[in-house]
Design an enzyme around this catalytic site. Structure first.
Site, PDB file in Angstrom:
ATOM      1  N   ASP A 286      -2.576  -3.930   4.231  1.00 45.33           N
ATOM      2  CA  ASP A 286      -1.260  -3.136   4.140  1.00 45.33           C
ATOM      3  C   ASP A 286      -0.474  -3.758   2.864  1.00 45.33           C
ATOM      4  O   ASP A 286       0.122  -3.315   2.200  1.00 45.33           O
ATOM      5  CB  ASP A 286      -0.482  -2.793   5.150  1.00 45.33           C
ATOM      6  CG  ASP A 286      -1.495  -2.002   5.980  1.00 45.33           C
ATOM      7  OD1 ASP A 286      -2.054  -0.815   5.662  1.00 45.33           O
ATOM      8  OD2 ASP A 286      -1.385  -2.097   7.111  1.00 45.33           O
TER       9      ASP A 286
ATOM     10  N   GLU B  67       2.503   2.615   3.043  1.00 40.59           N
ATOM     11  CA  GLU B  67       3.332   2.094   3.780  1.00 40.59           C
ATOM     12  C   GLU B  67       4.758   2.450   3.441  1.00 40.59           C
ATOM     13  O   GLU B  67       5.745   1.990   3.735  1.00 40.59           O
ATOM     14  CB  GLU B  67       3.419   0.311   3.565  1.00 40.59           C
ATOM     15  CG  GLU B  67       2.044  -0.114   4.142  1.00 40.59           C
ATOM     16  CD  GLU B  67       2.399  -0.102   5.690  1.00 40.59           C
ATOM     17  OE1 GLU B  67       3.287  -0.359   6.335  1.00 40.59           O
ATOM     18  OE2 GLU B  67       1.256   0.536   6.255  1.00 40.59           O
TER      19      GLU B  67
ATOM     20  N   ASP C 262       0.851  -1.199   0.077  1.00 41.54           N
ATOM     21  CA  ASP C 262      -0.006   0.071  -0.245  1.00 41.54           C
ATOM     22  C   ASP C 262       1.028   1.080  -0.071  1.00 41.54           C
ATOM     23  O   ASP C 262       1.784   1.389   0.519  1.00 41.54           O
ATOM     24  CB  ASP C 262      -0.866  -0.077   1.227  1.00 41.54           C
ATOM     25  CG  ASP C 262      -1.858   1.054   1.063  1.00 41.54           C
ATOM     26  OD1 ASP C 262      -2.382   1.494   0.021  1.00 41.54           O
ATOM     27  OD2 ASP C 262      -2.495   1.633   2.240  1.00 41.54           O
TER      28      ASP C 262
ATOM     29  N   GLU D  91      -2.384  -6.990   7.532  1.00 38.75           N
ATOM     30  CA  GLU D  91      -2.735  -5.605   8.153  1.00 38.75           C
ATOM     31  C   GLU D  91      -1.601  -5.353   9.076  1.00 38.75           C
ATOM     32  O   GLU D  91      -1.425  -6.193  10.169  1.00 38.75           O
ATOM     33  CB  GLU D  91      -3.987  -5.815   8.844  1.00 38.75           C
ATOM     34  CG  GLU D  91      -4.472  -4.574   9.626  1.00 38.75           C
ATOM     35  CD  GLU D  91      -4.662  -3.505   8.474  1.00 38.75           C
ATOM     36  OE1 GLU D  91      -4.575  -2.010   8.991  1.00 38.75           O
ATOM     37  OE2 GLU D  91      -4.990  -3.565   7.383  1.00 38.75           O
ATOM     38  N   ARG D  92      -0.719  -4.363   8.811  1.00 39.46           N
ATOM     39  CA  ARG D  92       0.478  -4.060   9.761  1.00 39.46           C
ATOM     40  C   ARG D  92       0.081  -3.026  10.596  1.00 39.46           C
ATOM     41  O   ARG D  92      -0.780  -2.014  10.297  1.00 39.46           O
ATOM     42  CB  ARG D  92       1.735  -3.481   8.797  1.00 39.46           C
ATOM     43  CG  ARG D  92       2.815  -3.195   9.699  1.00 39.46           C
ATOM     44  CD  ARG D  92       3.875  -2.543   8.630  1.00 39.46           C
ATOM     45  NE  ARG D  92       5.064  -2.162   9.186  1.00 39.46           N
ATOM     46  CZ  ARG D  92       6.004  -1.496   8.365  1.00 39.46           C
ATOM     47  NH1 ARG D  92       5.728  -1.169   7.188  1.00 39.46           N
ATOM     48  NH2 ARG D  92       7.159  -1.281   8.979  1.00 39.46           N
TER      49      ARG D  92
END
Length: 416
Positions: free
Chosen positions: A185, A153, A150, A205-206
């Site tokens: 992400d 990021e 993403d 998902e971070r």
């Protein structure tokens, strides 16, 4: 007077029968539920008197769903490659071909006339829908697996220096692309030479600990989990990253750890914990290489969200979502039902988790129904405790008076 001549083919579709017999034998040996559908399809195929050129044409017969038709088409393609021929020659007379060509010409002319009467916006909508329905098939060796990152990021504060995420991924020799994602992400796609893109059934998902605390405070935490569960990608990896010494986070570290445990148990996400950005990228590099090994020898098919099957590493053929469909359907607010909007609204209230919100909408699917229930109460005291006995979660605990009163005050208070 001319006499009518009737010709009946003894076995008009021998190849298709052979493949169905093989699949039925395998299903019976495994005692799989698919054996009943396969037996029904084989019986219908043997009873049909005319040749069928593709798996898609088999859809007119009983027992042939989209998955079975796609299987036949892929088996047919592999058969044609082995025989070194460009297309399967049907045994029907050229008359059938001429009729099809005539019908196609008429439909094409009608389509042109129709397009002159509709707006460009409507034409685009029709084209988009046709693209969503178009079948994509990727054979082993015809695609590459790419990690999508993403844009948020990789946006570093100092534009003169290379972003850490990009730098680490390049050092691990990972094929990646940066683009805007509407869900998660990081995720992985398979792309063929024609540019078709299918999404592998894994998404990341971070969350750094300070961002996790912030998302819990402003309500994004539950909303994001809800959207991840609804997006259609079956395996969600929740990548939690330390923030320095995990001090000054805005919430106690014990509360954040409890939120992570709840995410693993209640939401069914896989939790990965790393110490810093370097370790996070190394973890993603490892997952990427594992996915390449797992999928490079599989046949990949495009499918809809409703027809997705659970991921099995042993399967030779696998249905995946198109990236464009995932992108559009997962966009914030895209095609949300009243029920989904109601859930997101409830999640903005303090101490109301996703499980509790879902339990409420299970009883009252829309705000209108909860308003009607309040109006039907004989007293304000009864209305304020209306939701207290609703059960939620694995332990089926009741919501209690406090949450019930909070929701009553939220919806029944007049703001001047």
């Amino acid at each position: 007077m001319a006499e009518r001549l009737e010709i009946t083919l003894k076995q008009p579709n021998p190849l298709f029968e052979k493949w169905l017999e093989k699949w039925l034998e395998e299903a019976e040996r495994r005692n799989a539920k698919s054996q009943y559908k396969l037996r029904e399809a084989l019986h219908a195929l043997r009873s049909y008197p005319l040749p069928l050129a593709t798996g898609r044409e088999c859809a007119i017969l009983r027992g042939f769903g989209s998955t079975l038709c796609n299987l036949i088409d892929e088996e047919l393609r592999l058969y044609q490659e082995r025989q070194h021929i460009s297309q399967l020659q049907p045994t029907m007379q050229t008359f059938q071909s001429d009729v099809k060509q005539l019908v196609h010409s008429i439909q094409k002319n009608k389509s042109r006339k129709l397009q002159t009467k509709i707006t460009k916006k409507e034409q685009k909508a029709i084209a988009d829908e046709e693209e969503r329905q178009r079948q994509v098939i990727m054979s082993p060796g015809s695609f590459r697996i790419i990690l999508l990152v993403d844009t948020q990021e990789t946006n570093g504060k100092n534009k003169r220096t290379l972003d850490q995420t990009r730098c680490y991924l390049e050092s691990f020799d990972i094929l990646y692309e940066v683009r805007r994602l509407t869900i998660g992400d990081f995720l992985w796609i398979a792309r063929d030479q024609e540019g078709n893109e299918l999404v592998l059934p894994f998404i990341v998902e971070r969350k750094r600990f300070d961002d996790l605390a912030s998302s819990i405070r402003d309500g994004r935490f539950h909303e994001q989990k809800h959207r991840l569960r609804q997006c259609g990608i079956q395996n969600v990896i929740y990548l939690v990253e330390d923030y320095g010494n995990n001090e000054h986070l805005g919430l106690p570290i014990e509360s954040l750890q409890q939120a992570i445990v709840n995410t693993q148990i209640h939401s069914g996400f896989t939790i990965a914990h790393t110490q810093n950005n370097f370790r996070s990228m190394k973890h993603l590099a490892g997952v990427t290489k594992t996915l390449i090994r797992c999928f490079r020898n599989k046949v990949l098919l495009s499918t809809t969200k409703e027809d997705l099957q659970p991921y099995r590493s042993s399967a030779d053929m696998y249905g995946l979502l198109k990236f464009r469909a995932l992108y559009e359907d997962s966009a914030r607010g895209a095609q949300l039902t009243i029920r989904e909007i109601f859930v997101q609204q409830l999640l903005q209230l303090h101490s109301l988790s996703l499980e509790k919100a879902l339990a409420i909408v299970e009883v009252y699917p829309t705000p209108r129904l909860i308003f009607d229930a309040y109006e039907a109460c004989t007293s304000e005291k009864e209305a304020r405790s209306l939701l207290a006995t609703i059960s939620c979660g694995p332990l089926q605990r009741q919501l209690g008076d406090k949450i019930s009163q909070t929701i009553y005050d939220f919806y029944k208070t007049d703001f001047q």
